[in-house]
Design a protein around this motif. Structure first.
Motif, short mmCIF file in Angstrom:
data_model
loop_
_atom_site.label_atom_id
_atom_site.label_comp_id
_atom_site.label_asym_id
_atom_site.label_seq_id
_atom_site.Cartn_x
_atom_site.Cartn_y
_atom_site.Cartn_z
N ILE A 205 0.86 -1.18 0.00
CA ILE A 205 0.00 0.00 0.00
C ILE A 205 0.90 1.23 0.00
N LEU A 206 0.87 1.97 -1.12
CA LEU A 206 1.72 3.15 -1.27
C LEU A 206 1.03 4.44 -0.86
N GLY A 207 -0.28 4.36 -0.62
CA GLY A 207 -1.01 5.56 -0.24
C GLY A 207 -2.50 5.37 -0.40
N TYR A 208 -3.24 6.48 -0.39
CA TYR A 208 -4.69 6.41 -0.51
C TYR A 208 -5.23 7.72 -1.05
N ARG A 209 -6.47 7.64 -1.57
CA ARG A 209 -7.25 8.81 -1.96
C ARG A 209 -8.55 8.79 -1.18
N PHE A 213 -12.74 6.78 -1.78
CA PHE A 213 -11.62 6.15 -1.09
C PHE A 213 -11.03 5.03 -1.95
N GLN A 214 -9.74 5.13 -2.19
CA GLN A 214 -8.99 4.14 -2.97
C GLN A 214 -7.64 3.92 -2.33
N GLY A 230 -1.37 0.73 -9.87
CA GLY A 230 -2.80 0.95 -9.97
C GLY A 230 -3.46 1.20 -8.63
N THR A 231 -4.78 1.24 -8.65
CA THR A 231 -5.56 1.52 -7.45
C THR A 231 -6.62 0.43 -7.26
N VAL A 232 -7.20 0.38 -6.06
CA VAL A 232 -8.33 -0.51 -5.82
C VAL A 232 -9.38 0.26 -5.03
N GLN A 233 -10.62 0.13 -5.46
CA GLN A 233 -11.75 0.80 -4.80
C GLN A 233 -12.86 -0.19 -4.48
N ASP A 234 -13.22 -1.03 -5.47
CA ASP A 234 -14.28 -2.00 -5.25
C ASP A 234 -13.92 -2.95 -4.11
N ASP A 258 -5.51 15.08 -3.90
CA ASP A 258 -6.25 14.21 -2.98
C ASP A 258 -5.52 12.90 -2.72
N THR A 259 -4.30 12.78 -3.24
CA THR A 259 -3.53 11.54 -3.07
C THR A 259 -2.51 11.71 -1.94
N HIS A 260 -2.59 10.81 -0.97
CA HIS A 260 -1.67 10.82 0.16
C HIS A 260 -0.70 9.64 -0.01
#
Length: 305
Positions: A205-209, A213-214, A230-234, A258-260
């Motif tokens: 996990i490199l971060g979150y939005r 929320f992702q 990439g990202t994951v949301q679902d 919005d990316t932390h």
């Protein structure tokens, strides 16, 4: 048309396999889409983006011998088979080579072949306007199969059975094609459907939005550490957000909009159904957090994805 880059017809997504008399079903080969152009002894290979890659594949000389027609354009998947199944990273390795000595070595370490599934042109003229089953018949007459050039498996009304078989063989999935579909260059058409098996992978996990929320996902590669993939949301619920924010807020590195971005300390397991040539994961779904796993152990396993 001949010896010019062409954008091949592309399929659209379908969520689940099915049986239907109006369709034929083919395995989805885990390789790189290529169009083979032949006239007399000359043969050229173009990727779907229009890049001519003939000089990277000396095996094309043998493939040309398998094409009975003087003139032809075949729609194929270029593959490298390892352990009886195509390996995407191996064919990508071939495409990255440039020196003659490394290409010669790859003939033995990463041999390439082509799986043909359609024909756009022969000495008789263009065939894209013909229905798929007629083009399949032409392909049967055109090819003398060899280790370098084979014709894909095609089944009628057996999408579910083929999907199960490709799962057992750890292949990507299947393609469903309407029997009467014409070939549309430069188009993505619902006449062709791709149905893929979900795969799982453990990612750092490199971060979150926050909105929505992702999680930002990373993997370890041979030459790049913590590469964003990439990202994951679902699949993420409110309790997941609370759990992860509480544990990574102190690891903040920087904020970009919005990316932390955080120090990669925690991991999660995700499903994905597709990935790009640069290993960007697509159609992702969160499975679980992996609090006991180290970020440095979230590795892209070459040839096993």
């Amino acid at each position: 048309m001949l010896f010019k880059p062409l954008n091949p017809m592309l399929p659209v997504w379908c969520d689940a396999p099915f049986d239907d008399d109006a369709y034929v079903f083919e395995p989805k080969w885990d390789g790189v889409r290529m169009l083979l152009h032949k006239q007399g002894p000359r043969i050229e290979a173009y990727t779907r983006s229009g890049l001519r890659v003939t000089n990277l594949f000396p095996e094309l000389a043998e493939a040309a011998q398998s094409i009975r027609a003087h003139t032809a354009i075949l729609d194929c998947e270029g593959v490298c088979v390892r352990g009886e199944r195509p390996v995407f990273d191996d064919i990508m390795h071939r495409l990255r080579l440039g020196r003659a000595d490394t290409i010669k070595q790859a003939l033995h370490s990463h041999p390439a072949a082509w799986i043909a599934f359609d024909v756009l042109l022969t000495s008789d003229g263009e065939h894209g306007h013909e229905p798929l089953l007629e083009r399949k018949r032409r392909l049967d007459e055109l090819l003398e199969p060899s280790p370098a050039l084979l014709k894909t498996v095609t089944l009628e009304n057996q999408g579910n059975a083929l999907f199960e078989l490709t799962a057992r063989q750890r292949m990507e999935g299947i393609i469903a094609k309407r029997k009467h579909s014409v070939y549309r260059l430069h188009a993505r058409s619902s006449d062709w459907l791709k149905i893929k098996h979900a795969q799982t992978i453990d990612a750092a996990i490199l971060g979150y939005r926050n909105h929505p929320f992702q999680l930002m996902l990373g993997l370890q590669f041979r030459t790049v550490k913590n590469k964003f993939v990439g990202t994951v949301q679902d699949g993420l619920e409110a309790e997941h957000r609370e759990w992860i924010i509480e544990r990574i807020c102190q690891d903040s590195i920087r904020q970009e909009g919005d990316t932390h971005w955080v120090k990669p300390r925690l991991c999660c397991r995700v499903e994905y159904k597709d990935r790009s040539d640069t290993h960007q994961l697509r159609h992702t779904r969160f499975v679980s957090f992996l609090p006991e796993k180290r970020a440095e152990d979230c590795v892209w396993t070459y040839g096993l994805q």
